[in-house]
Design an enzyme around this catalytic site. Structure first.
Site, PDB file in Angstrom:
ATOM      1  N   ARG A 249     -22.592 -28.206  56.865  1.00 53.39           N
ATOM      2  CA  ARG A 249     -21.176 -28.188  56.462  1.00 53.39           C
ATOM      3  C   ARG A 249     -20.992 -29.025  55.195  1.00 53.39           C
ATOM      4  O   ARG A 249     -21.954 -29.571  54.653  1.00 53.39           O
ATOM      5  CB  ARG A 249     -20.297 -28.728  57.586  1.00 53.39           C
ATOM      6  CG  ARG A 249     -20.533 -30.210  57.854  1.00 53.39           C
ATOM      7  CD  ARG A 249     -19.633 -30.735  58.951  1.00 53.39           C
ATOM      8  NE  ARG A 249     -19.552 -32.188  58.899  1.00 53.39           N
ATOM      9  CZ  ARG A 249     -18.873 -32.942  59.740  1.00 53.39           C
ATOM     10  NH1 ARG A 249     -18.213 -32.380  60.720  1.00 53.39           N
ATOM     11  NH2 ARG A 249     -18.839 -34.252  59.605  1.00 53.39           N
ATOM     12  N   GLY A 250     -19.757 -29.133  54.752  1.00 53.66           N
ATOM     13  CA  GLY A 250     -19.374 -30.055  53.687  1.00 53.66           C
ATOM     14  C   GLY A 250     -20.175 -29.875  52.400  1.00 53.66           C
ATOM     15  O   GLY A 250     -20.468 -28.757  51.960  1.00 53.66           O
ATOM     16  N   ILE A 251     -20.529 -31.003  51.821  1.00 48.17           N
ATOM     17  CA  ILE A 251     -21.196 -30.996  50.521  1.00 48.17           C
ATOM     18  C   ILE A 251     -22.569 -30.321  50.620  1.00 48.17           C
ATOM     19  O   ILE A 251     -22.954 -29.548  49.740  1.00 48.17           O
ATOM     20  CB  ILE A 251     -21.314 -32.450  49.999  1.00 48.17           C
ATOM     21  CG1 ILE A 251     -19.913 -33.014  49.715  1.00 48.17           C
ATOM     22  CG2 ILE A 251     -22.184 -32.514  48.749  1.00 48.17           C
ATOM     23  CD1 ILE A 251     -19.883 -34.504  49.382  1.00 48.17           C
ATOM     24  N   ALA A 324     -27.850 -35.415  53.769  1.00 50.81           N
ATOM     25  CA  ALA A 324     -27.354 -35.861  55.084  1.00 50.81           C
ATOM     26  C   ALA A 324     -26.911 -37.313  55.008  1.00 50.81           C
ATOM     27  O   ALA A 324     -27.593 -38.147  54.412  1.00 50.81           O
ATOM     28  CB  ALA A 324     -28.454 -35.696  56.130  1.00 50.81           C
ATOM     29  N   TYR A 391     -22.564 -48.862  54.882  1.00 52.24           N
ATOM     30  CA  TYR A 391     -22.601 -47.642  54.059  1.00 52.24           C
ATOM     31  C   TYR A 391     -22.935 -47.985  52.603  1.00 52.24           C
ATOM     32  O   TYR A 391     -23.783 -47.350  51.969  1.00 52.24           O
ATOM     33  CB  TYR A 391     -21.237 -46.959  54.149  1.00 52.24           C
ATOM     34  CG  TYR A 391     -21.145 -45.609  53.488  1.00 52.24           C
ATOM     35  CD1 TYR A 391     -21.756 -44.485  54.034  1.00 52.24           C
ATOM     36  CD2 TYR A 391     -20.423 -45.446  52.306  1.00 52.24           C
ATOM     37  CE1 TYR A 391     -21.644 -43.241  53.427  1.00 52.24           C
ATOM     38  CE2 TYR A 391     -20.305 -44.205  51.693  1.00 52.24           C
ATOM     39  CZ  TYR A 391     -20.917 -43.111  52.256  1.00 52.24           C
ATOM     40  OH  TYR A 391     -20.811 -41.874  51.655  1.00 52.24           O
TER      41      TYR A 391
HETATM   42  P1  NAI Z   1     -20.248 -34.349  56.333  1.00 51.69           P
HETATM   43  O1  NAI Z   1     -20.114 -35.313  57.467  1.00 51.69           O
HETATM   44  O2  NAI Z   1     -19.213 -33.284  56.214  1.00 51.69           O
HETATM   45  O3  NAI Z   1     -21.685 -33.673  56.366  1.00 51.69           O
HETATM   46  C1  NAI Z   1     -22.848 -34.430  56.579  1.00 51.69           C
HETATM   47  C2  NAI Z   1     -23.873 -33.564  57.252  1.00 51.69           C
HETATM   48  O4  NAI Z   1     -25.042 -34.366  57.479  1.00 51.69           O
HETATM   49  C3  NAI Z   1     -23.391 -33.059  58.614  1.00 51.69           C
HETATM   50  O5  NAI Z   1     -23.591 -31.665  58.726  1.00 51.69           O
HETATM   51  C4  NAI Z   1     -24.251 -33.831  59.586  1.00 51.69           C
HETATM   52  O6  NAI Z   1     -24.513 -33.135  60.811  1.00 51.69           O
HETATM   53  C5  NAI Z   1     -25.512 -34.062  58.766  1.00 51.69           C
HETATM   54  N1  NAI Z   1     -26.303 -35.158  59.327  1.00 51.69           N
HETATM   55  C6  NAI Z   1     -25.850 -36.368  59.726  1.00 51.69           C
HETATM   56  N2  NAI Z   1     -26.864 -37.074  60.272  1.00 51.69           N
HETATM   57  C7  NAI Z   1     -27.976 -36.295  60.213  1.00 51.69           C
HETATM   58  C8  NAI Z   1     -29.317 -36.466  60.628  1.00 51.69           C
HETATM   59  N3  NAI Z   1     -29.719 -37.588  61.249  1.00 51.69           N
HETATM   60  N4  NAI Z   1     -30.190 -35.465  60.414  1.00 51.69           N
HETATM   61  C9  NAI Z   1     -29.789 -34.304  59.820  1.00 51.69           C
HETATM   62  N5  NAI Z   1     -28.521 -34.087  59.416  1.00 51.69           N
HETATM   63  C10 NAI Z   1     -27.618 -35.073  59.613  1.00 51.69           C
HETATM   64  O7  NAI Z   1     -20.339 -35.228  55.016  1.00 51.69           O
HETATM   65  P2  NAI Z   1     -20.043 -34.850  53.499  1.00 51.69           P
HETATM   66  O8  NAI Z   1     -18.703 -35.350  53.161  1.00 51.69           O
HETATM   67  O9  NAI Z   1     -20.395 -33.443  53.250  1.00 51.69           O
HETATM   68  O10 NAI Z   1     -21.080 -35.820  52.773  1.00 51.69           O
HETATM   69  C11 NAI Z   1     -22.387 -35.417  52.384  1.00 51.69           C
HETATM   70  C12 NAI Z   1     -23.063 -36.581  51.691  1.00 51.69           C
HETATM   71  O11 NAI Z   1     -22.257 -37.015  50.602  1.00 51.69           O
HETATM   72  C13 NAI Z   1     -23.269 -37.801  52.582  1.00 51.69           C
HETATM   73  O12 NAI Z   1     -24.496 -38.408  52.248  1.00 51.69           O
HETATM   74  C14 NAI Z   1     -22.118 -38.695  52.194  1.00 51.69           C
HETATM   75  O13 NAI Z   1     -22.399 -40.048  52.450  1.00 51.69           O
HETATM   76  C15 NAI Z   1     -22.019 -38.407  50.718  1.00 51.69           C
HETATM   77  N6  NAI Z   1     -20.719 -38.730  50.146  1.00 51.69           N
HETATM   78  C16 NAI Z   1     -19.596 -38.061  50.519  1.00 51.69           C
HETATM   79  C17 NAI Z   1     -18.388 -38.388  49.951  1.00 51.69           C
HETATM   80  C18 NAI Z   1     -17.134 -37.674  50.286  1.00 51.69           C
HETATM   81  O14 NAI Z   1     -16.090 -38.041  49.744  1.00 51.69           O
HETATM   82  N7  NAI Z   1     -17.142 -36.661  51.147  1.00 51.69           N
HETATM   83  C19 NAI Z   1     -18.276 -39.469  48.960  1.00 51.69           C
HETATM   84  C20 NAI Z   1     -19.532 -40.101  48.638  1.00 51.69           C
HETATM   85  C21 NAI Z   1     -20.692 -39.725  49.211  1.00 51.69           C
END
Ligand code: NAI
Length: 484
Positions: A249-251, A324, A391
């Site tokens: 999902r997401g990014i 992730a 974080y």
């Molecule tokens: P999200 O929570 O929507 O997606 C993260 C994905 O990583 C999820 O599908 C989750 O199941 C997966 N994940 C988590 N732990 C895992 C593991 N142990 N093994 C495999 N997969 C795992 O997050 P989002 O917003 O898409 O963020 C993606 C990346 O961008 C992250 O690293 C986050 O820290 C970083 N980020 C996001 C920001 C934002 O504003 N959304 C800002 C700065 C960084």
């Protein structure tokens, strides 16, 4: 309907817009995204020609010519060029219509007095910029300056760029490109192309720090059109095996989709509980899904095995994206070892272990020589954030990993870079309280959160073998006030 829906519904409604306007909140502009280039003309201003070295000064015009961009000379705000209006006020020279972009070639600037030329070129242009227009300043790297004044001037350009970014409106952005010694016109063109196009919609107020390419990419002789550059770039990127973690999902999902749109073969990785969503992404993009918790001790080996099983014994990874990540926010006074450990494990330690396996040159299904690694950091890693000690530690750690690894792998032609997103609208940030979220959006110069695709575009750009950047972390944050 949730309280969030209610508030954003109100803000989006006509009444809400009127209230926001009354409260002095400016409206966000829909950003130009995708491959689209500026629609208006592009002006070029040149700084420092009075002291230019005989063979210097052609890099920027040549790069623009490589892209097939016809530039017009920038209007310069000098006392002589001003006109006086009916009220007796002096007016700077005005462009006849909207300007798509201004590129200021400041690569030769080395004296403080020359900074005035930057002001003089920018003043008329900033007023004329179209919505989602671009200001690009091209400079040399301050670290390689031969004297103190040159270093100061090059750094001053960074300050100009960041301030202009904060003054621009209607989705226009300002960025700085710092060229390295030996940067070629086609290398610079690769970066200028990204920075002018809608692919960089949410990159604002940032320096692109160029480094020599770890391995020179062949571009065709006489390359003279944007389309050809685009096609060649696609050729380099298509068919590659790309591994993206956290892609259910997401990014992460946006990154996988963006790579697949270029014809890459994407391996999408996520935890088993997200298996259904992961399979959905894989099916949609004709990629393959690997259900895997990246903190497993054999995670690297399982990725390598998957690559070999699905793509053949000689298959290698062309680009590895560590996306992730998790949040477990608490003020330090309330932060226990579980919340600490979980974040450090997923966001940092797991990546290092996976790299160790996949970067072994003898590892079947590992990262190919000439491959690319891109890791996701965060603006919290630059600035720190209340309630995010764990974080911020993990994300600053990612930046340290990027720097150290890039130096180690250069002899294999592997470049390692990072992207630090600001506030991006995803499920992860949907868990932030609604008022805080609105504050985050409005703390960016673009007055809005970014979209997952904005981060994905930057990652695909950094994962392109023709992008002359290594060991860098590029912020995709709309010039969020948080951080450097
Ligand atoms: P999200 O929570 O929507 O997606 C993260 C994905 O990583 C999820 O599908 C989750 O199941 C997966 N994940 C988590 N732990 C895992 C593991 N142990 N093994 C495999 N997969 C795992 O997050 P989002 O917003 O898409 O963020 C993606 C990346 O961008 C992250 O690293 C986050 O820290 C970083 N980020 C996001 C920001 C934002 O504003 N959304 C800002 C700065 C960084």
């Amino acid at each position: 309907m949730t309280i969030d829906d209610l508030i954003s519904g109100v803000l989006d409604s006509r009444i809400g817009k009127a209230v926001a306007a009354k409260a002095g909140l400016p409206e966000a502009t829909v950003l130009r995204r995708g491959e689209a280039m500026p629609s208006g003309p592009i002006a070029l201003g040149v700084v420092g020609l009075d002291v230019v070295e005989p063979d210097a000064g052609s890099l920027v015009p040549d790069a623009l010519a490589t892209l097939g961009i016809d530039v017009q000379p920038a209007l310069i705000d000098t006392p002589d060029a001003r006109t006086t209006d009916a009220d007796g006020r002096q007016r700077p020279p005005a462009y006849p219509g909207r300007l798509g972009a201004i590129v200021v070639d400041a690569t030769a600037a080395n004296r403080i007095g020359q900074l005035e030329q930057v002001r003089a070129a920018l003043r008329p242009a900033v007023k004329a910029l179209e919505p989602s227009g671009r200001v690009l300043i091209v400079a040399a790297d301050p670290a390689s300056a031969s004297d103190v004044e040159t270093a100061a001037v090059r750094q001053a350009l960074d300050g100009i760029m960041r301030s202009v970014g904060k003054e621009l409106r209607f989705g226009a952005t300002c960025n700085l490109i710092q060229v390295a010694a030996g940067t070629t016109p086609s290398e610079l063109a690769q970066v200028v192309c990204f920075a002018l196009s809608g692919r960089s919609a949410y990159v604002d107020g940032q320096p692109f720090v160029l480094t020599p390419l770890v391995e020179r990419v062949e571009t065709s002789e006489g390359l003279d059109k944007l389309d050809r550059l685009h096609d060649e770039s696609l050729d380099r990127r298509s068919g590659r095996i790309v591994v993206v973690t956290g892609a259910a999902r997401g990014i992460g999902a946006a990154i996988a989709r963006r790579f697949a749109a270029d014809g890459a073969r994407a391996v999408v990785v996520d935890v088993p509980v997200a298996g259904q969503a992961l399979a959905g992404v894989a099916n949609e993009i004709h990629g393959t899904a690997l259900q895997l918790d990246i903190t497993a001790s054999d995670a690297g080996a399982r990725i390598a095995r998957h690559v070999v099983e699905r793509y053949g014994p000689d298959a290698r990874i062309g680009a590895l994206v560590h996306c992730a990540g998790i949040l477990r926010d608490k003020l330090l006074v309330n932060l226990d070892e579980q919340r600490w450990g979980a974040v450090l494990e997923v966001n940092l330690a797991a990546q290092l272990r996976i790299n160790d396996i996949l970067l072994d040159p003898d590892q079947a299904g590992g990262v190919a020589d000439g491959g690319r690694i891109v890791a996701i950091a965060s603006t919290s890693g630059w600035a720190g954030n209340r309630g995010q000690t764990n974080y911020a530690a993990s994300k600053a750690g990612v930046m340290g990993m990027v720097r150290a690894l890039s130096a180690q792998l250069a002899d294999r032609g592997i470049a390692v870079n990072g992207v630090a997103p600001g506030f991006i609208e995803t499920d992860m940030t949907a868990s932030i309280p609604v008022i805080d979220r609105e504050i985050f959006r409005r703390s960016s110069s673009l007055l809005q959160g970014g979209r997952p695709v904005d981060v994905a575009e930057a990652i695909v750009f950094l994962a392109d073998p023709a992008t002359p950047m290594n060991g860098q972390v590029l912020r995709v944050c709309g010039q969020l006030i948080v951080g450097r």
